[in-house]
Design an enzyme around this catalytic site. Structure first.
Site, PDB file in Angstrom:
ATOM      1  N   PRO A   1      14.100  14.991   0.691  1.00 17.45           N
ATOM      2  CA  PRO A   1      14.508  14.319   1.922  1.00 17.45           C
ATOM      3  C   PRO A   1      15.006  12.908   1.657  1.00 17.45           C
ATOM      4  CG  PRO A   1      12.120  14.342   1.723  1.00 17.45           C
ATOM      5  CD  PRO A   1      12.650  15.154   0.578  1.00 17.45           C
TER       6      PRO A   1
ATOM      7  N   SER B   1       7.787   4.306  -2.340  1.00 20.24           N
ATOM      8  CA  SER B   1       8.432   5.481  -2.935  1.00 20.24           C
ATOM      9  C   SER B   1       8.300   6.690  -2.018  1.00 20.24           C
ATOM     10  CB  SER B   1       7.807   5.775  -4.290  1.00 20.24           C
ATOM     11  OG  SER B   1       6.621   6.511  -4.116  1.00 20.24           O
ATOM     12  N   LYS B   2       9.070   7.711  -2.366  1.00 18.58           N
ATOM     13  CA  LYS B   2       9.018   8.966  -1.612  1.00 18.58           C
ATOM     14  C   LYS B   2       7.600   9.507  -1.575  1.00 18.58           C
ATOM     15  CE  LYS B   2      13.629  10.829  -2.166  1.00 18.58           C
ATOM     16  NZ  LYS B   2      14.435  12.008  -2.362  1.00 18.58           N
ATOM     17  N   ARG B   3       6.905   9.300  -2.679  1.00 17.28           N
ATOM     18  CA  ARG B   3       5.546   9.834  -2.770  1.00 17.28           C
ATOM     19  C   ARG B   3       4.580   9.166  -1.804  1.00 17.28           C
ATOM     20  NH1 ARG B   3       7.499   9.826  -7.599  1.00 17.28           N
ATOM     21  NH2 ARG B   3       6.778   7.715  -8.029  1.00 17.28           N
TER      22      ARG B   3
END
Ligand code: GLU
Length: 509
Positions: A14, A261-263
């Protein structure tokens, strides 16, 4: 030359809000200069391909109003705009570099590469690399004879094409945001540009495409800054004019400790993605700003100021104003701390700007889902009162007491607790007097109700704090909310009188 910029995401998941900000700055820059904003899907690395990611990128940009002028979905003069659809095009450019002696074939096996690294490590080299020094000892078209190279190629040996990075050169370019960047070529390794499976690597495809798509400015995240000197070398190897670079600052976690971050997903209590996302492999769900009830205008406005400001204190800006004011020179070098509370604040400001009738329609819909029926006029009136305290449309559901009938104290432990804390028997005569006055009011308007209330305070020599909370709890069942005179007028005399009588009864032993 007209400005042409591109947003070049890889469909590996995403779109993180940092990606949306990159798209936004590209969009604003293109609009400001009357140029074009392109979108190119960079999917050369098929191992990282994630199904649904491209659709997600498209939908996110559409939701944000950042629709590219040229893209895989609308086409354009320099298409195709998806690298996997351009696959056949890169080989000739790799060949061109070989012909110009700027690149070479390398036939080393993974074991040979490992052995080289081990050897160098043992000799005390901290970061072993395939470079101007080590290539002399490896199996490539620079060390093999021309005949052997030819033979290996014709027999179909696996190979890669590597950039022949000059041994002693200073690579310099001026980044619009960061100023001069100077790197010695000894710090750049002979990157793989092309593989015998027919696929270019990210670096070659990125440069060839930016050239063919006539990109004038490369505006991208700071994580690409370390690759920029290599990119400059590739432009020089081709003899192409290179675009100008602008590397945007990182978006940091709210505490400033590292990159957002994405995480981080929803771990920190806020979304990092624009839309909801379900990971196609793990099934893990992440929430998005859209589904959380954010307006795209608020999201965009917040993102615009995450690393840039117009040089004034102005904070609320439409996309047209942003376009007018935006410039890359004012983009900061340092990381920008993300502020979730400020993001809510932006939404609140945009919600307040919405016409009552629009909010009324949305509220009407939400009320219906809760089994509450009312008219659009009444929902609009209520929305006008409730919007001052709402961050999201959903927050207006706090005001269901404006649409139901009966004492809000019934089955309401919170209200009863509040009342128990605030109730003093001296309040009773004041409330009774107020009740009588309300029953006799000629017009049940906010102004008339207010003057009746003030009269009571005067006659009973009481302070507002002694009476208002009781009046509020009796009628609204909560200690906070829109002004009680407005609330009462909306509810109507009968309902207000009934609730106050019920309240009094409730408080008397
Ligand atoms: N495909 C790269 C990414 O995913 C784009 C790098 C660039 O803009 O040059 O971020």
């Amino acid at each position: 030359m007209s400005v042409r910029v591109r947003f070049a995401p890889s469909p590996t998941g995403p779109l993180h809000m940092g990606g949306v900000r990159t798209a936004l700055y590209n969009y604003l820059f293109a609009r400001k200069h009357g140029g074009q904003f392109l979108l190119r899907i960079e999917d050369t690395d098929q191992t990282r391909f994630v199904p649904g990611a491209e659709d997600y990128i498209k939908e996110s940009l559409e939701w944000c109003g950042l629709v590219p002028d040229e893209s895989p979905w609308v086409g354009g003069p320099d298409g195709p705009y998806r690298q996997s659809d351009r696959k056949g095009l890169y080989k000739q450019y790799a060949d061109e570099l070989i012909a110009k002696d700027k690149a070479y074939y390398a036939f080393d096996t993974p074991e040979e590469l490992d052995a080289m690294r081990e050897r160098l490590k043992a000799a005390g080299v901290a970061a072993p690399a395939y470079n101007a020094v080590t290539r002399e000892h490896m199996k490539n078209s620079l060390t093999l004879s021309a005949d052997e190279t030819k033979e290996r190629l014709s027999r179909g040996d696996e190979y890669v094409i590597r950039l022949k990075v000059p041994r002693h050169a200073e690579v310099r370019f001026e980044d619009i945001i960061r100023g001069w960047v100077v790197v010695h070529s000894a710090n750049i390794d002979d990157k793989v540009l092309f593989k015998s499976d027919g696929m270019p690597t990210y670096h070659l495809a990125n440069i060839v495409d930016d050239h063919l798509m006539r990109i004038t400015h490369v505006i991208r995240g700071e994580e690409w800054l370390p690759s920029a000197p290599l990119h400059v070398l590739i432009y020089e190897a081709f003899g192409w004019e290179r675009p100008q670079f602008a590397h945007l600052p990182l978006i940091l976690k709210p505490d400033g400790n590292g990159k957002l971050s994405k995480r981080d997903g929803d771990r920190l209590g806020f979304p990092v993605f624009s839309l909801n996302w379900t990971d196609p492999v793990s099934g893990e769900k992440s929430s998005g700003y859209r589904e959380r009830g954010y307006y795209p205008e608020a999201f965009i406005n917040m993102l615009a100021l995450l690393g840039w400001n117009p040089g004034t204190d102005q904070e609320i800006m439409s996309i047209a104003q942003l376009t007018d004011l935006f410039d890359l020179e004012r983009v900061h070098k340092g990381g920008a701390k993300f502020d979730p509370e400020k993001t809510k604040w932006f939404n609140q400001q945009y919600l307040r700007m919405r016409p009552d009738a629009e909010l009324g329609s949305q509220l009407l819909e939400k009320l219906l889902m809760h089994g509450i029926e009312t008219s659009h006029a009444r929902a609009t009136h209520a929305a006008g009162l409730l919007k001052e305290r709402a961050t999201f449309v959903d927050d207006m559901l706090e005001g269901t007491y404006l649409f139901t009938s009966g004492s809000p104290l019934i089955d309401n432990p919170t209200a009863n607790e509040e009342l128990a804390k605030r109730w003093k028997p001296e309040a009773a005569p004041a409330i009774e007097d107020f009740l009588l006055k309300l029953e006799r009011l000629r017009e049940f308007t906010p102004a008339a109700i207010e003057s009746a209330f003030n009269e009571v305070l005067r006659e009973k020599s009481m302070k507002i704090g002694q009476v208002m909370p009781i009046y509020r709890l009796f009628v609204a069942g909560r200690i906070q909310g829109p002004g009680m005179f407005d609330v009462s007028a909306l509810l109507g005399r009968d309902e207000v009188v009934m609730r106050m009588k019920a309240g009094l009864q409730h408080c008397r032993p």
